[in-house]
Design an enzyme around this catalytic site. Sequence first.
Site, short mmCIF file in Angstrom:
data_model
loop_
_atom_site.label_atom_id
_atom_site.label_comp_id
_atom_site.label_asym_id
_atom_site.label_seq_id
_atom_site.Cartn_x
_atom_site.Cartn_y
_atom_site.Cartn_z
N CYS A 2 0.85 -1.18 0.00
CA CYS A 2 0.00 0.00 0.00
C CYS A 2 0.89 1.23 0.00
O CYS A 2 1.70 1.41 0.93
CB CYS A 2 -0.90 -0.01 1.23
N CYS A 46 -1.06 3.31 -6.72
CA CYS A 46 -1.92 2.60 -5.78
C CYS A 46 -1.99 1.18 -6.27
O CYS A 46 -2.22 0.94 -7.47
CB CYS A 46 -3.31 3.23 -5.72
#
Length: 280
Positions: free
Chosen positions: A78, A192
């Site tokens: 992440c 992302c």
Amino acid sequence: MSSRDDLPHCVVFDSGMGGLTIVQELAAVGFAGRVSYAADTGFFPYGEKSDEDLIRRVPALCRALVEAADPDILVIACNTASTLALEVTRAVVDIPVVGTVPAIKPAAKATQTGVIGVLATPGTLRRAYTQALVDAFARHCRVLSHGSLKLVELAERFQVGEAVEREEICGELEALLSQSGGDEMDQIVLACTHFPLLRQELVACALEGVNFIDSGQAIARRVMSLLGQDLRASSEASLSPDRLLTTGASPSLERMIKAGAMSGFTEHHQIDFDDPASRA
């Protein structure tokens, strides 16, 4: 290595299902071992949470995951969590931790036009860490950016087969491409881990000649290096999905369980986690 098995055990952790793209990259480079997948479904999505809450929550949760799963290595799959809490997490666990950062350096190296784009969550874009990458590696480039939480939701829906109109995806990309200079952009960083789930859709929306780049392969190679494994062809890979770990109910949980099962994570456990952010 893990006392429960001779094979190395890797935990891939994300707020939702974006980290499954890292699992795919591990398989592609020939990771030989077990992989457990952890999703913070009880706090999803990270992109809209405060820095303070994430700095408190992520290291504590990662420590709980290490205690619960007993892995040999942890991947924080992440960008948002890594840009905020990677070093603190490394300090509270006793195994190697691999983080995820936007692939700005390779994009800046690859561009032929001098214009690159960064497609990320708003949280990742506002981090000083991300700007530091631009300052360090892309000073010679014009860097355009767009922060999208909607694309995270679209990626999760798309991954489990729910109806997603391509126009919705194209609209998010257009917010980047329509900026001044966007017609010259030849590299777009998918900052992302959810966004590579939509790679083919994004390619279909983009102008011809635009290349999409992410950190997935680099992360997988780093895991292999830290574990002392040789890179091999994907046909020789022996990655074994172990278990899915989640943290609680949210709109993401049902989708995560479905997506996990589609990727081989059929054993599901919810971990008990006392969130320090909730006590602040």
